[in-house]
Design an enzyme around this catalytic site. Structure first.
Site, PDB file in Angstrom:
ATOM      1  CE  LYS A  11      -3.933  -2.312   2.231  1.00 18.92           C
ATOM      2  NZ  LYS A  11      -4.923  -2.260   3.341  1.00 18.92           N
ATOM      3  CE1 TYR A  51      -9.383  -3.156   0.164  1.00 23.64           C
ATOM      4  CE2 TYR A  51      -8.344  -1.322  -0.951  1.00 23.64           C
ATOM      5  CZ  TYR A  51      -8.254  -2.432  -0.143  1.00 23.64           C
ATOM      6  OH  TYR A  51      -7.040  -2.827   0.359  1.00 23.64           O
ATOM      7  CG  PHE A  59     -13.324   1.366   6.696  1.00 23.59           C
ATOM      8  CD1 PHE A  59     -12.852   0.815   5.510  1.00 23.59           C
ATOM      9  CD2 PHE A  59     -13.947   0.520   7.612  1.00 23.59           C
ATOM     10  CE1 PHE A  59     -12.986  -0.540   5.231  1.00 23.59           C
ATOM     11  CE2 PHE A  59     -14.093  -0.841   7.342  1.00 23.59           C
ATOM     12  CZ  PHE A  59     -13.610  -1.364   6.148  1.00 23.59           C
ATOM     13  CB  THR A  93      -7.339  -5.422   9.911  1.00 21.47           C
ATOM     14  OG1 THR A  93      -7.845  -6.595   9.290  1.00 21.47           O
ATOM     15  CG2 THR A  93      -7.646  -4.208   9.059  1.00 21.47           C
ATOM     16  NE  ARG A 104      -2.472  -5.583   7.260  1.00 22.47           N
ATOM     17  CZ  ARG A 104      -3.598  -6.153   6.863  1.00 22.47           C
ATOM     18  NH1 ARG A 104      -4.151  -7.112   7.590  1.00 22.47           N
ATOM     19  NH2 ARG A 104      -4.179  -5.775   5.748  1.00 22.47           N
ATOM     20  CG  ASN A 114      -3.679  -2.219   6.874  1.00 24.24           C
ATOM     21  OD1 ASN A 114      -3.546  -1.939   5.691  1.00 24.24           O
ATOM     22  ND2 ASN A 114      -4.724  -2.870   7.332  1.00 24.24           N
ATOM     23  CG  HIS A 117      -5.375  -6.352  -0.346  1.00 27.42           C
ATOM     24  ND1 HIS A 117      -6.597  -6.446   0.259  1.00 27.42           N
ATOM     25  CD2 HIS A 117      -5.398  -7.229  -1.388  1.00 27.42           C
ATOM     26  CE1 HIS A 117      -7.342  -7.330  -0.404  1.00 27.42           C
ATOM     27  NE2 HIS A 117      -6.630  -7.819  -1.413  1.00 27.42           N
ATOM     28  CD  GLU A 128      -8.855  -9.398  -3.700  1.00 22.83           C
ATOM     29  OE1 GLU A 128      -9.744  -9.087  -2.878  1.00 22.83           O
ATOM     30  OE2 GLU A 128      -7.668  -9.644  -3.368  1.00 22.83           O
TER      31      GLU A 128
HETATM   32  P1  RTP Z   1      -7.092  -5.985   3.215  1.00 19.51           P
HETATM   33  O1  RTP Z   1      -8.440  -6.262   2.610  1.00 19.51           O
HETATM   34  O2  RTP Z   1      -6.534  -4.625   2.819  1.00 19.51           O
HETATM   35  O3  RTP Z   1      -6.133  -7.103   2.997  1.00 19.51           O
HETATM   36  O4  RTP Z   1      -7.247  -5.908   4.797  1.00 19.51           O
HETATM   37  P2  RTP Z   1      -8.141  -6.791   5.759  1.00 19.51           P
HETATM   38  O5  RTP Z   1      -8.813  -7.891   5.001  1.00 19.51           O
HETATM   39  O6  RTP Z   1      -7.288  -7.145   6.924  1.00 19.51           O
HETATM   40  O7  RTP Z   1      -9.202  -5.722   6.234  1.00 19.51           O
HETATM   41  P3  RTP Z   1     -10.652  -5.358   5.624  1.00 19.51           P
HETATM   42  O8  RTP Z   1     -11.642  -5.513   6.716  1.00 19.51           O
HETATM   43  O9  RTP Z   1     -10.886  -6.088   4.332  1.00 19.51           O
HETATM   44  O10 RTP Z   1     -10.492  -3.807   5.333  1.00 19.51           O
HETATM   45  C1  RTP Z   1      -9.853  -3.360   4.164  1.00 19.51           C
HETATM   46  C2  RTP Z   1      -8.923  -2.230   4.500  1.00 19.51           C
HETATM   47  O11 RTP Z   1      -9.660  -1.094   4.895  1.00 19.51           O
HETATM   48  C3  RTP Z   1      -8.903  -0.337   5.834  1.00 19.51           C
HETATM   49  N1  RTP Z   1      -9.661  -0.242   7.075  1.00 19.51           N
HETATM   50  N2  RTP Z   1      -9.803   0.891   7.724  1.00 19.51           N
HETATM   51  N3  RTP Z   1     -10.544   2.868   9.613  1.00 19.51           N
HETATM   52  C4  RTP Z   1     -10.939   1.613   9.796  1.00 19.51           C
HETATM   53  O12 RTP Z   1     -11.587   1.270  10.767  1.00 19.51           O
HETATM   54  C5  RTP Z   1     -10.543   0.621   8.799  1.00 19.51           C
HETATM   55  N4  RTP Z   1     -10.873  -0.665   8.828  1.00 19.51           N
HETATM   56  C6  RTP Z   1     -10.313  -1.205   7.730  1.00 19.51           C
HETATM   57  C7  RTP Z   1      -7.582  -1.064   6.039  1.00 19.51           C
HETATM   58  O13 RTP Z   1      -6.625  -0.524   5.129  1.00 19.51           O
HETATM   59  C8  RTP Z   1      -7.951  -2.484   5.670  1.00 19.51           C
HETATM   60  O14 RTP Z   1      -6.813  -3.226   5.336  1.00 19.51           O
HETATM   61 MG    MG Z   2      -9.936  -7.592   3.223  1.00 16.62          MG
END
Ligand code: RTP
Ligand code: MG
Length: 140
Positions: A11, A51, A59, A93, A104, A114, A117, A128
């Site tokens: 990222k 996304y 978010f 996350t 992370r 973070n 992805h 993807e």
């Molecule tokens: P990713 O998809 O990026 O691999 O991450 P992840 O599965 O661990 O997390 P996900 O729930 O899919 O969320 C996607 C990305 O959104 C951002 N995020 N921000 N501000 C917030 O509360 C928040 N929560 C998630 C993060 O960049 C997360 O990786």
């Molecule tokens: Mg995710």
């Protein structure tokens, strides 16, 4: 166990701090092979589409702004159990909850910035990967 492929993104917070090599070393040390890789500046439309599953989340807007704030490196990682293995190497996350030694934990700035992805299922990985790569760009 089956050899799988997963989509990984380094990222903008990672490219900005020149961490692409350190993060790639983590993948390679864990036995994941980088079988495709390119550096891109995502447009708002591209980040929004990638996304789209999070469209209704509070978010989402911030996430799209962050993912377009600088270059990303998109990659295909290949290896045994690659989807789950990559998620393990990435860590939780929120870096505050990430296990020691994970990407992370070591590198992420916040729950949003973070660093990486990774696809969360084999089915999503296929979608993807196809979002970013043509078949001829992936060399296993
Ligand atoms: P990713 O998809 O990026 O691999 O991450 P992840 O599965 O661990 O997390 P996900 O729930 O899919 O969320 C996607 C990305 O959104 C951002 N995020 N921000 N501000 C917030 O509360 C928040 N929560 C998630 C993060 O960049 C997360 O990786
Ligand atoms: Mg995710």
């Amino acid at each position: 166990m089956a050899v799988e492929r997963t989509l990984s993104i380094l990222k903008p917070d990672a490219t900005r701090r020149n961490l692409t090599g350190k993060i790639n070393a983590k993948f390679e040390e864990a036995g994941l092979r980088i079988v495709a890789q390119k550096r891109l500046q995502l447009s708002e439309a591209q980040a929004g589409a990638f996304y789209a599953v999070h469209k209704e989340r509070p978010f989402y807007k911030d996430l799209v702004a962050f993912m377009t704030s600088g270059p990303v490196v998109v990659q295909v990682l290949e290896g045994e159990n690659a989807v789950a293995k990559n998620r393990e190497i990435m860590g939780a996350t929120n870096p505050a909850n990430a296990a020691p030694g994970t990407i992370r934990k070591e590198f992420a700035e916040s729950i949003e910035a973070n660093s990486v992805h990774g696809s969360d299922s084999a089915e999503n990985a296929a979608t993807e990967i196809a979002f970013f790569f043509a078949g001829v760009e992936i060399v296993g």
